[in-house]
Scaffold this motif. Structure first.
Motif, PDB file in Angstrom:
ATOM      1  N   MET A 162       0.815  -0.891  -0.056  1.00 26.77           N
ATOM      2  CA  MET A 162       0.065   0.087   0.050  1.00 26.77           C
ATOM      3  C   MET A 162       1.005   1.330  -0.102  1.00 26.77           C
ATOM      4  SD  MET A 162      -1.322  -0.156   3.973  1.00 26.77           S
ATOM      5  CE  MET A 162      -2.790   0.605   3.585  1.00 26.77           C
ATOM      6  N   PRO A 163       0.308   2.211  -0.478  1.00 21.06           N
ATOM      7  CA  PRO A 163       1.025   3.679  -0.198  1.00 21.06           C
ATOM      8  C   PRO A 163       1.416   4.099   0.923  1.00 21.06           C
ATOM      9  CG  PRO A 163      -0.897   3.753  -1.884  1.00 21.06           C
ATOM     10  CD  PRO A 163      -0.837   2.429  -1.110  1.00 21.06           C
ATOM     11  N   PHE A 164       2.511   4.597   1.268  1.00 21.58           N
ATOM     12  CA  PHE A 164       2.863   4.959   2.666  1.00 21.58           C
ATOM     13  C   PHE A 164       1.926   5.832   3.092  1.00 21.58           C
ATOM     14  CE2 PHE A 164       5.993   7.673   5.073  1.00 21.58           C
ATOM     15  CZ  PHE A 164       5.990   6.673   6.300  1.00 21.58           C
ATOM     16  N   ALA A 165       1.520   6.750   2.705  1.00 15.36           N
ATOM     17  CA  ALA A 165       0.782   7.862   2.993  1.00 15.36           C
ATOM     18  C   ALA A 165      -0.627   7.132   3.414  1.00 15.36           C
ATOM     19  CB  ALA A 165       0.380   8.861   2.038  1.00 15.36           C
ATOM     20  N   ASP A 166      -1.151   6.066   2.631  1.00 15.75           N
ATOM     21  CA  ASP A 166      -2.357   5.629   3.402  1.00 15.75           C
ATOM     22  C   ASP A 166      -1.910   4.805   4.498  1.00 15.75           C
ATOM     23  OD1 ASP A 166      -3.644   6.525   1.196  1.00 15.75           O
ATOM     24  OD2 ASP A 166      -3.738   4.532  -0.166  1.00 15.75           O
ATOM     25  N   ALA A 167      -0.860   4.158   4.672  1.00 13.97           N
ATOM     26  CA  ALA A 167      -0.477   3.115   5.688  1.00 13.97           C
ATOM     27  C   ALA A 167      -0.531   4.368   6.850  1.00 13.97           C
ATOM     28  CB  ALA A 167       0.865   2.512   5.525  1.00 13.97           C
ATOM     29  N   LEU A 168       0.250   5.305   6.792  1.00 19.01           N
ATOM     30  CA  LEU A 168       0.258   6.416   8.081  1.00 19.01           C
ATOM     31  C   LEU A 168      -1.293   6.752   8.351  1.00 19.01           C
ATOM     32  CD1 LEU A 168       3.138   8.580   7.232  1.00 19.01           C
ATOM     33  CD2 LEU A 168       2.895   7.003   9.123  1.00 19.01           C
ATOM     34  N   ALA A 169      -2.131   7.007   7.498  1.00 21.64           N
ATOM     35  CA  ALA A 169      -3.520   7.180   7.601  1.00 21.64           C
ATOM     36  C   ALA A 169      -4.240   6.390   8.348  1.00 21.64           C
ATOM     37  CB  ALA A 169      -4.186   7.740   6.339  1.00 21.64           C
ATOM     38  N   THR A 170      -4.096   4.720   8.202  1.00 26.45           N
ATOM     39  CA  THR A 170      -4.732   3.911   8.725  1.00 26.45           C
ATOM     40  C   THR A 170      -4.401   3.770  10.336  1.00 26.45           C
ATOM     41  OG1 THR A 170      -3.066   2.424   8.401  1.00 26.45           O
ATOM     42  CG2 THR A 170      -4.623   2.405   6.751  1.00 26.45           C
ATOM     43  N   ILE A 171      -3.398   4.666  10.769  1.00 26.35           N
ATOM     44  CA  ILE A 171      -3.013   4.511  12.143  1.00 26.35           C
ATOM     45  C   ILE A 171      -4.213   5.280  12.652  1.00 26.35           C
ATOM     46  CG2 ILE A 171      -1.440   5.326  13.799  1.00 26.35           C
ATOM     47  CD1 ILE A 171       0.792   4.778  11.873  1.00 26.35           C
ATOM     48  N   GLY A 172      -4.228   6.593  12.110  1.00 26.41           N
ATOM     49  CA  GLY A 172      -5.393   7.799  12.785  1.00 26.41           C
ATOM     50  C   GLY A 172      -6.934   7.120  12.792  1.00 26.41           C
TER      51      GLY A 172
END
Length: 196
Positions: A162-172
């Protein structure tokens, strides 16, 4: 900064379970800062040490995660399916060699070079495990299998790129709730190797 070694007198240990891993009850005395010795008991779960790795591709701005069912989180009210960085127990082997093998078993990527980033105790109040954290670059040429883990170990793992930005967003938004994965994604974000 590490403080001086704790002053502890272990008085007794009792095996409570030796089925999946080892669960013991310890009775000990700890010398408090005021000099008094205080008796305590703790249950300690010993499952060995482990390692985890986050694969990242700076060109594609992507990461590789795994999705698998985790029964302990299921019994705690979660649906049980966790997005995670690849990980496994060391089984008394070298952390770097073991994580390379684990990455290939779970993700299908054969990684030659890994970077050790830190070590951490994940649940120090009750579990002995120390986790070794790694990151490594990957690209499509390193994919040697479908991954998925080892059936004989009960693994049934989906590989998720997955795109890194999406992975970070899934934390939030609560889709990633696994501590080791959150730590590695945040480490990668702070390192500046990928754009968030």
């Amino acid at each position: 900064m590490q403080s001086e070694h704790a002053k502890i007198r272990t008085l007794d240990s009792q095996v409570l379970s030796d089925d999946w891993y080892l669960l013991k009850k310890y009775t000990f005395e700890q010398q408090r800062r005021d000099g008094e010795w205080q008796r305590q008991s703790r249950e300690v779960y010993d499952r060995g040490n482990g390692a985890t790795i986050l694969l990242y591709n700076p060109t594609q701005q992507s990461v590789v995660l795994t999705r698998q069912f985790r029964y302990p989180v299921f019994v705690n009210g979660h649906d049980g399916w966790l997005l995670e960085a690849a990980a496994g127990l060391l089984d008394n082997l070298d952390a770097e060699a073991r994580i390379k093998a684990e990455a290939e078993e779970e993700t299908g990527y054969r990684i030659e070079r890994v970077e050790r980033v830190f070590e951490a105790f994940m649940s120090p109040g009750s579990v002995t495990e120390k986790l070794h954290f790694f990151i490594a670059r990957y690209d499509a040429s390193q994919r040697v299998s479908d991954g998925g883990g080892m059936k004989e170990e009960g693994e049934d793992i989906d590989v998720v790129e997955m795109p890194f930005a999406d992975a970070l967003a899934t934390i939030g938004d609560g889709r990633i709730v696994d501590a080791k994965t959150i730590m590695l994604l945040q480490h990668l974000a702070l390192s500046g190797r990928l754009n968030a």
